[in-house]
Design a protein around this motif. Sequence first.
Motif, PDB file in Angstrom:
ATOM      1  N   LYS A 292      15.781 101.100  -2.465  1.00 22.63           N
ATOM      2  CA  LYS A 292      16.739 101.390  -1.401  1.00 22.63           C
ATOM      3  C   LYS A 292      16.481 100.448  -0.234  1.00 22.63           C
ATOM      4  O   LYS A 292      15.334 100.203   0.139  1.00 22.63           O
ATOM      5  CB  LYS A 292      16.606 102.838  -0.922  1.00 22.63           C
ATOM      6  CG  LYS A 292      17.624 103.221   0.169  1.00 22.63           C
ATOM      7  CD  LYS A 292      17.427 104.642   0.655  1.00 22.63           C
ATOM      8  CE  LYS A 292      18.437 104.961   1.764  1.00 22.63           C
ATOM      9  NZ  LYS A 292      18.226 106.316   2.332  1.00 22.63           N
ATOM     10  N   GLY A 293      17.554  99.924   0.333  1.00 22.72           N
ATOM     11  CA  GLY A 293      17.415  99.015   1.458  1.00 22.72           C
ATOM     12  C   GLY A 293      17.357  97.563   1.012  1.00 22.72           C
ATOM     13  O   GLY A 293      17.467  97.237  -0.176  1.00 22.72           O
TER      14      GLY A 293
ATOM     15  N   ASN B  32      11.246  94.360   5.485  1.00 23.12           N
ATOM     16  CA  ASN B  32      12.543  95.031   5.557  1.00 23.12           C
ATOM     17  C   ASN B  32      13.481  94.156   6.382  1.00 23.12           C
ATOM     18  O   ASN B  32      13.304  93.993   7.590  1.00 23.12           O
ATOM     19  CB  ASN B  32      12.388  96.409   6.201  1.00 23.12           C
ATOM     20  CG  ASN B  32      13.696  97.188   6.225  1.00 23.12           C
ATOM     21  OD1 ASN B  32      14.778  96.638   5.995  1.00 23.12           O
ATOM     22  ND2 ASN B  32      13.607  98.483   6.504  1.00 23.12           N
TER      23      ASN B  32
ATOM     24  N   GLU C 207      19.095  97.116   7.845  1.00 16.66           N
ATOM     25  CA  GLU C 207      19.263  97.942   9.044  1.00 16.66           C
ATOM     26  C   GLU C 207      18.867  99.392   8.799  1.00 16.66           C
ATOM     27  O   GLU C 207      18.906 100.212   9.724  1.00 16.66           O
ATOM     28  CB  GLU C 207      20.724  97.873   9.525  1.00 16.66           C
ATOM     29  CG  GLU C 207      21.127  96.458   9.940  1.00 16.66           C
ATOM     30  CD  GLU C 207      22.572  96.377  10.390  1.00 16.66           C
ATOM     31  OE1 GLU C 207      23.287  97.405  10.280  1.00 16.66           O
ATOM     32  OE2 GLU C 207      22.989  95.296  10.841  1.00 16.66           O
ATOM     33  N   GLU C 208      18.491  99.728   7.568  1.00 15.98           N
ATOM     34  CA  GLU C 208      18.042 101.075   7.240  1.00 15.98           C
ATOM     35  C   GLU C 208      16.627 101.019   6.695  1.00 15.98           C
ATOM     36  O   GLU C 208      16.065  99.940   6.479  1.00 15.98           O
ATOM     37  CB  GLU C 208      18.987 101.716   6.209  1.00 15.98           C
ATOM     38  CG  GLU C 208      19.023 100.953   4.881  1.00 15.98           C
ATOM     39  CD  GLU C 208      19.896 101.627   3.840  1.00 15.98           C
ATOM     40  OE1 GLU C 208      20.275 102.791   4.041  1.00 15.98           O
ATOM     41  OE2 GLU C 208      20.181 100.998   2.814  1.00 15.98           O
ATOM     42  N   GLU C 209      16.025 102.180   6.465  1.00 14.74           N
ATOM     43  CA  GLU C 209      14.675 102.208   5.903  1.00 14.74           C
ATOM     44  C   GLU C 209      14.658 101.569   4.518  1.00 14.74           C
ATOM     45  O   GLU C 209      15.598 101.718   3.746  1.00 14.74           O
ATOM     46  CB  GLU C 209      14.157 103.651   5.799  1.00 14.74           C
ATOM     47  CG  GLU C 209      13.447 104.153   7.039  1.00 14.74           C
ATOM     48  CD  GLU C 209      12.665 105.421   6.760  1.00 14.74           C
ATOM     49  OE1 GLU C 209      11.516 105.516   7.230  1.00 14.74           O
ATOM     50  OE2 GLU C 209      13.198 106.306   6.065  1.00 14.74           O
TER      51      GLU C 209
ATOM     52  N   THR D 261       7.931 103.753   2.624  1.00 18.19           N
ATOM     53  CA  THR D 261       9.121 103.515   3.424  1.00 18.19           C
ATOM     54  C   THR D 261       8.726 102.531   4.518  1.00 18.19           C
ATOM     55  O   THR D 261       7.606 102.582   5.040  1.00 18.19           O
ATOM     56  CB  THR D 261       9.656 104.816   4.049  1.00 18.19           C
ATOM     57  OG1 THR D 261       8.670 105.342   4.958  1.00 18.19           O
ATOM     58  CG2 THR D 261       9.946 105.854   2.977  1.00 18.19           C
TER      59      THR D 261
END
Length: 372
Positions: A304-305, A344, A347-349, A281
Amino acid sequence: MKKIGITGQNGFVGRHLYNTLGLFPEEFERIEFKKEFFNDEHKLDEFVSKCDVIVHLAAMNRHENEQFIYETNIALAKNLVDALKRTNSKPHVLISSSTQEERDNLYGKSKREGREAIINWANENEGKVTGLIIPNVFGAFGKPFYNSFIATFCYQLTHGETPSIANDGEVKLIYVQELVDQIIKEIRSGKSTEELFINPTASKKVSEVLHLLNQFKTKYFENGEIPVINDSFEHNLFNTYRSYIDYKNHYPIKFTQHTDPRGAFVEIIRLGIGGQCSFSTTVPNITRGNHFHTRKIERFAVIKGKAQIQLRKIDSDEVLNFYLDGKDPAYVDMPIWYTHNIKNIGEEELYTIFWINEAFNPEDADTYFVEV
């Protein structure tokens, strides 16, 4: 610290040797060489004078006029000898020759006579020389239709062309990194060996090699599967094949999602070999990586992300940027000798799954940190 100069620095073997020497900054200093030096006595003399070791790789391999090949290679060796004499320099000279020395062709004759010219200089001037008799060399970034039939086949199979076999003979082969490792071993030893036969590490029929490459095309290039790899030759051949992929247009590759009311299912990787699988993450605006590998096979899969993956060949300024979003899961595989990172940008993990073909070993990590 030994000061190493490489004629043919930007050629196939020369570039691999130059980059590998750069992994040992406390042991070797690389003296820059440009092919224009052969046409400028002052610059060639300046280059020769700086070197403790010269690896003479500059040569012409192919041309429609064999006499031109012969004359070119003889002239290159003569120019180097003349510079050594003018400057009264006595570096350890390692000169590459070929197993074609004994064949009845002008290329083999030029390599033998070039090696003999360096040997004569060493004997007359108390110099040191190592004559490297080298079999067929293959590896990443070789020039198709020039360096080897493997380079040609790999290029054709990754660019929509169909290879053909002119002569299905048995070919003795060595992977470029294996050759580079032996050259560095000779540099470290500092010994003179006028005729050093470099043993091939594989002997294959042309059709055997093409069969393996066709498997890589079907399983890996077209379907994203890591193929069965049985030995070091197949590992090296696979990494060679991967180096000819047009990464800019091939990646990222989207996964097939299977969705139902419960959610989604995605197959990340199908393997013919083992390795190490992990996930991370990453909080927003953080970058991981900025390193490269010389042998490892690696996949980054974003689930994810939002992520930006960057790749840069370590001797190039061109940066390849790939943007992945976990809403449409995709992956990018890391080529050898490309420094890479993942950031990244959402705005999220960021959730990322990593697969690599060998478990991490801190004593042989094959991980070199360089900013993209």
